[in-house]
Design an enzyme around this catalytic site. Structure first.
Site, PDB file in Angstrom:
ATOM      1  CG  ASP A  82     -10.155  -0.544   4.739  1.00  0.00           C
ATOM      2  OD1 ASP A  82      -9.625  -1.005   4.007  1.00  0.00           O
ATOM      3  OD2 ASP A  82      -9.293  -0.847   5.619  1.00  0.00           O
ATOM      4  CD  GLN A  96      -3.496  -4.545   6.980  1.00  0.00           C
ATOM      5  OE1 GLN A  96      -3.332  -3.359   6.186  1.00  0.00           O
ATOM      6  NE2 GLN A  96      -3.794  -5.767   5.798  1.00  0.00           N
ATOM      7  CE  LYS A 142      -3.784  -3.078   2.202  1.00  0.00           C
ATOM      8  NZ  LYS A 142      -4.667  -3.071   3.353  1.00  0.00           N
TER       9      LYS A 142
END
Ligand code: NDP
Length: 314
Positions: A120, A97, A53
């Site tokens: 997200d 994460q 990422k």
């Protein structure tokens, strides 16, 4: 005749190139999109995902920063970090994460992320926006699935779509997006009766269960489009042969690494599907590409940069 292989790498590269152009224009106008990633502890798979990422951000000119609090972090410590990132204007996206360590209340931490920075798309506010078709941030993998279909010119309007899996991060949002794109959607799960029969109704079959190669030819109507979200590792030789016997490329990598990646779909389904995403190289690359899109989108929505709107077309 074997089905068309839907090349996720190629589609992801095209999306990233578009994002890169937009970032350039925004940065020239004085607004540089920024992403903060929180990686708690030393989870090897998470470290690989986060590295990917951050690398993508660097390649596209998006500002990024990585926070690595220790494995022993408490919920309060992580909440303090999230609040700090919420308050900084140059940070448009915050990604926590998963998984978080056991002692941490993951739901509280995710709920603390400002919905406007929730790249997200997991915050209940964004889930609500998606289900009521309001502009918001949409989960990356489901949005990536729509991009694969759209850019491969696979019609969604009026299609029978079956989604196997009802998780909050993949199955449900994928079903919601397909509904919003006018498919007729059925959601299946572990209690579904006659799963093969339901799946065979699908023009578009999305498989997101985390079950090694479970969806075989009995589940697929010839000519259907099959989207394989699953990411499973095979280490057992007998299992390997069941799925990949005679596949020289896989034989070589299995011999070298002692494992190989497989989705939820038996690779032999490619013989009867109209189109199918491979694993690896199908849905996976789209997940990172859509994170980049979401960071840009969050930046546009928060800071209203007056530049061409890739994000607004979604
Ligand atoms: P979850 O474990 O959260 O959900 C799995 C879902 O599949 C559940 O709804 C479960 O049903 C259903 N399911 C499990 N077994 C069966 C079965 N035998 N028959 C029918 N339904 C079944 O998984 P996720 O949604 O998080 O992930 C799914 C897969 O996608 C995993 O392999 C994951 O690694 C992969 N993934 C890939 C990504 C990518 O970028 N390519 C991103 C995210 C995930 P029930 O609700 O009844 O338990």
């Amino acid at each position: 005749m074997a089905g068309r292989i839907l090349d996720g790498e190629k589609i992801a590269a095209a999306i990233k190139a578009e994002v890169g152009e937009e970032v350039k224009t925004m940065t020239a106008a004085g607004v540089r999109p920024g992403l903060a990633v929180i990686l708690v502890g030393n989870h090897p798979a998470s470290e690989i995902y986060v590295r990917g990422k951050v690398k993508s951000c660097e390649a596209l000119g998006i500002y990024s920063e990585k926070h690595t609090p220790p494995d022993t972090s408490s919920t309060d410590e992580l909440l303090a970090l999230v609040r700090d990132l919420n308050s900084r204007d140059e940070i448009d996206g915050i990604l926590v994460q998963l998984p978080l360590p056991k002692q941490v209340d993951a739901k509280r931490v995710l709920m603390a992320v400002d919905p406007a920075k929730d790249v997200d798309g997991f915050h209940p506010v964004n889930v609500g926006f998606l289900s009521t078709q309001r502009p918001g941030l949409v989960p990356c993998t489901p949005e990536g699935i729509i991009e694969i279909l759209r850019r491969s010119e696979i019609p969604i309007v009026g299609a029978e779509a079956v989604v196997v899996g009802r998780s909050d991060i993949v199955g449900k949002p994928t079903a919601m997006l397909l509904t919003n794109h006018h498919a007729t959607v059925t959601i299946c799960h572990s209690k579904t009766r006659d799963l093969p029969g339901v799946c065979r109704r699908a023009d578009i079959l999305v498989c997101a269960m985390g079950r090694t190669g479970m969806i075989n030819r009995d589940y697929v109507r010839p000519g259907a489009t099959v989207i394989d979200v699953g990411m499973n590792k095979i280490t057992d030789r007998t299992e390997f042969e069941k799925f990949f016997k005679g596949n020289e490329k896989r034989e070589k990598s299995f011999a070298e690494r002692g494992s190989t990646l497989i989705g939820d779909v038996d690779p032999h389904v490619a013989d009867i599907a109209g189109a199918i995403t491979p694993v690896p190289g199908g849905v996976g690359p789209l997940t990172i590409a859509m994170l980049m899109v979401n960071t840009l989108k969050a930046c546009r929505m928060r800071r209203g940069a007056k530049v061409p709107a890739l994000a607004e077309t979604r």
